[in-house]
Every structure is written in C-alpha cells, then in structure tokens.
Motif scaffolding. Structure first.
Motif, PDB file in Angstrom:
ATOM      1  N   SER A 189      -4.385   5.248   5.613  1.00  0.00           N
ATOM      2  CA  SER A 189      -3.363   5.586   4.625  1.00  0.00           C
ATOM      3  C   SER A 189      -3.459   7.043   4.198  1.00  0.00           C
ATOM      4  N   GLY A 228      -2.331  -2.344  -1.740  1.00  0.00           N
ATOM      5  CA  GLY A 228      -2.449  -3.157  -0.536  1.00  0.00           C
ATOM      6  C   GLY A 228      -3.485  -4.254  -0.653  1.00  0.00           C
ATOM      7  N   SER A 275      -0.043   1.770  -3.414  1.00  0.00           N
ATOM      8  CA  SER A 275      -1.480   1.708  -3.159  1.00  0.00           C
ATOM      9  C   SER A 275      -2.095   0.401  -3.652  1.00  0.00           C
ATOM     10  N   ASN A 306       0.831  -1.203   0.000  1.00  0.00           N
ATOM     11  CA  ASN A 306       0.000   0.000   0.000  1.00  0.00           C
ATOM     12  C   ASN A 306       0.866   1.254   0.000  1.00  0.00           C
TER      13      ASN A 306
END
Length: 259
Positions: free
Chosen positions: A190, A156, A154, A150
């Motif tokens: 995030s 994840g 990004s 992630n």
C-alpha cells in the motif's frame, strides 16, 4: 502547546492536534492489544481534523515503522494458507479504493468510514460465528473487501478482523498473528501505491514526527496488556474502543458541538 509542534500541523488548531494525539495513543493501544484496529480508531477521528485523504497518508507513515517488525515476528505463527489469498485479492482492489477516496467529497467519506466501522463492530460483537476452514472463494472475497477498505481509509484490517475474530475455531493468538503478518506485508504494497498517487507526502512525514512516540507508548502498553487479558476481555475492549471512535466521528454531531 509549543510553537514548534504547531508548525508541524499547518492549518490544524490546538484542539485538532490534541484529537490527533489522543487518537494515536488509543489506536496504538488497540493495535498492540489485538494486532489490528489502529486505523479503525485513528481514521474516523483524524478524518474530522485533516480530511480523509491527508489522514490516510499520515496513518501509513505512523504505522509503518511498527507494522514491519511486528509482521516479521508474527510470520512464523501465521497461517499463510489463509493470509496469501487475502493479500493477493487485496492488492488488486486497493487502487479502486484509492480512486473512490479521491473522487468522493470529504463529508461523504466521513459518513462511509464511520458507518463501515460501526457495522463491522456490530457484526463482530453480535456473537455470530462460522465453523470450519474458510474456502478460497471466501478468502478472496474478504481480501478484495480488505483492499477496497484499505484504499478508502486504511482500514483494510476491518474485514479481516470480522473474518478471523468471527471464526469459531480461531483463538486470539492465531488471530493476532495472522493480522500482524498480513498488515506487515500489505504495508509495503500500500505504501508503494500511495506514494505513487501522491497521498504520502513530506507533510505527512512531518506531522507524524510527534506522533511516533505517542503511538509507540500505546502499542507497548497494549502488547503487554494482551498477555494479561482473557479471551472475552480481549474482544470486548477492542470492540468498545473502535465503536466509540466511530461514533464520535459521525458528521451527525458537527452542528451540536460546533465542529
């Protein structure tokens, strides 16, 4: 292409904007259909146009308005005994992934991103399955990998897709609910860290404006197609779309197509 649209993407050619629009639509289609996969489609292509760091900020802005309500609706169907350990481990390793993203050069990151995605699709499509309920060590390990991916790009959801789609006991409904609930919560975490690191910027928000509608259409179509698809079709379409996106983004082709 209007001058206003071009003004939202400073330094990006018309062809580059078209790539971003197509990547956004395909990513939304896969995300709505499977519950994951937007970043796995969008990031390899967007990183070619914008570079991995700018693409990472953009993808968060595009997905956030959709990820939160989707995660909220999926919460009651998710198996939280699996989701929470993954989320805790992912939160701890997310800053490491972000540090690697800002340290590695652009071409190296593109190779890493594309090869990670191709490897994941190969594993998911190989037919490998594990049986039984995953234990805590496995869940924590997958969560740590998710946080790392992630932060890097990004993506994840990629280790989670391997984790849940490869589980023999899981069906597509449970997999989709788990992924959507996880992504909804991880989006909040995030986003906070990416904003503090200066990766989510005003430029990201402006570029996202014309992409919201494209993503929404893809998401809507994918969500409705999910109801009609069989389990086998569900997996095949997701794997193929992600595979082609990663394949096209490989730096290997740059010299051949003048990229």
């Amino acid at each position: 292409m209007t001058a206003f649209l071009i003004s939202l993407f400073p330094g990006v050619t018309s062809d580059g904007i078209l790539v971003l629009l197509v990547a956004t639509f395909l990513g939304g289609l896969v995300r709505g259909f499977t519950g994951f996969g937007f970043a796995m489609v969008f990031m390899p292509l967007a990183s070619v146009v914008l570079g991995p760091v700018a693409a990472l900020g953009l993808i968060w802005v595009i997905d956030m308005p959709f990820a939160l309500p989707l995660g909220f609706r999926a919460a009651k169907r998710a198996e939280w005994g699996e989701v929470i350990p993954l989320l805790i481990a992912a939160t701890l390793t997310l800053p490491i992934g972000i540090a690697l993203l800002t340290w590695l050069d652009r071409e190296t990151m593109r190779w890493i991103l594309a090869l990670l995605v191709l490897a994941a699709v190969g594993l998911m499509g190989s037919g490998w399955r594990y049986h039984g309920k995953p234990g805590l060590p496995l869940s924590l390990g997958v969560g740590a990998a998710s946080g790392l991916c992630n932060g890097l790009a990004s993506i994840g959801g990629m280790p989670l897709a391997v984790f849940w789609l490869s589980a023999q006991r899981n069906d597509r409904h449970k997999t989709r609910a788990n992924l959507q609930a996880y992504i909804g919560l991880s989006t909040v975490i995030s986003g906070t860290i990416l904003a503090l690191k200066g990766i989510i910027t005003l430029a990201s928000a402006l570029m996202a404006l014309p992409l919201f509608a494209v993503y929404g259409v893809g998401l809507w179509l994918g969500t409705h197609a999910f109801v009609l698809a069989s389990e086998q079709t569900f997996r095949r379409i997701a794997y193929l779309t992600i595979f082609l996106s990663a394949l096209v983004s490989l730096p290997l082709w740059d010299g051949l197509i003048g990229r």
